[in-house]
Design a protein around this motif. Sequence first.
Motif, PDB file in Angstrom:
ATOM      1  N   GLU A  86       0.715 -25.764 -49.740  1.00  0.00           N
ATOM      2  CA  GLU A  86       1.831 -24.861 -49.987  1.00  0.00           C
ATOM      3  C   GLU A  86       1.634 -23.989 -51.229  1.00  0.00           C
ATOM      4  N   ILE A 145      -1.354 -21.255 -49.501  1.00  0.00           N
ATOM      5  CA  ILE A 145      -1.221 -20.587 -48.217  1.00  0.00           C
ATOM      6  C   ILE A 145       0.232 -20.236 -47.974  1.00  0.00           C
ATOM      7  N   ALA A 146       0.478 -18.971 -47.732  1.00  0.00           N
ATOM      8  CA  ALA A 146       1.813 -18.515 -47.352  1.00  0.00           C
ATOM      9  C   ALA A 146       1.803 -18.161 -45.873  1.00  0.00           C
ATOM     10  N   THR A 147       2.630 -18.822 -45.098  1.00  0.00           N
ATOM     11  CA  THR A 147       2.745 -18.531 -43.677  1.00  0.00           C
ATOM     12  C   THR A 147       3.960 -17.659 -43.471  1.00  0.00           C
ATOM     13  N   VAL A 148       3.766 -16.464 -42.916  1.00  0.00           N
ATOM     14  CA  VAL A 148       4.864 -15.501 -42.799  1.00  0.00           C
ATOM     15  C   VAL A 148       5.104 -15.122 -41.347  1.00  0.00           C
TER      16      VAL A 148
END
Length: 218
Positions: A212, A215-218
């Motif tokens: 977290e 890595i940014a999941t958008v």
Amino acid sequence: MSHQIIKDLHNRYTAKKYDVNKRISSADIDVIKEAIRLSASSINSQPWKFVLVESDEAKQRLHDTFANKHQFNQLHAKEASHTLLLAYDPKFTKEKFVKRVDVEVSSGHLPAELRESFMGAYAFAEMNTDENGYNGSWTKAQVYLALGNIMHTLARLNIASTPMEGVDPELIGEKFSEELDGHICEVALAMGYPVEEEDWNFGKPKARLPVEDIIATV
């Protein structure tokens, strides 16, 4: 996580002490060479040269390149089974790119009628080329794509490795001038099998930031 890729990456580490008596098999060397050849690069430029240091004579040459600096890596030159020199082309020209495009066509990957249009991809190199024709910052980045691929291949083969930016490009360029043919080596990869009881880095847990945090999941 039980996936084999994750297991391989957990097992991979930077070896600090190699077993001088244990060699990588010829079958595994063939796999490593093919993995090198299959490495990805921007526009399939392949602006690189790789030198596999295997013989005692070549190991002595590599050992001698640590005369002025980075002596902490010098022991790997003779103790590791093999060392790979990864070198980039400082002036990757359009004429050199032609050879790669011709392979695109001859391999069947690129239809012959698209050859000239694919030549336009060289614009990516031109955007990174200065007034003196130097585009080494761009070609060096391609070498690191290959380095990551090779390190993962070695992990899959259960072969230890040590990536080394602590090398002397000037002396490597001098001692391996014929093999490098104008390419510049600023990173090398020692490969082999560790002496586990003498390797302070062996068997340690991974020290990585949490997913977290990176890595940014958008």
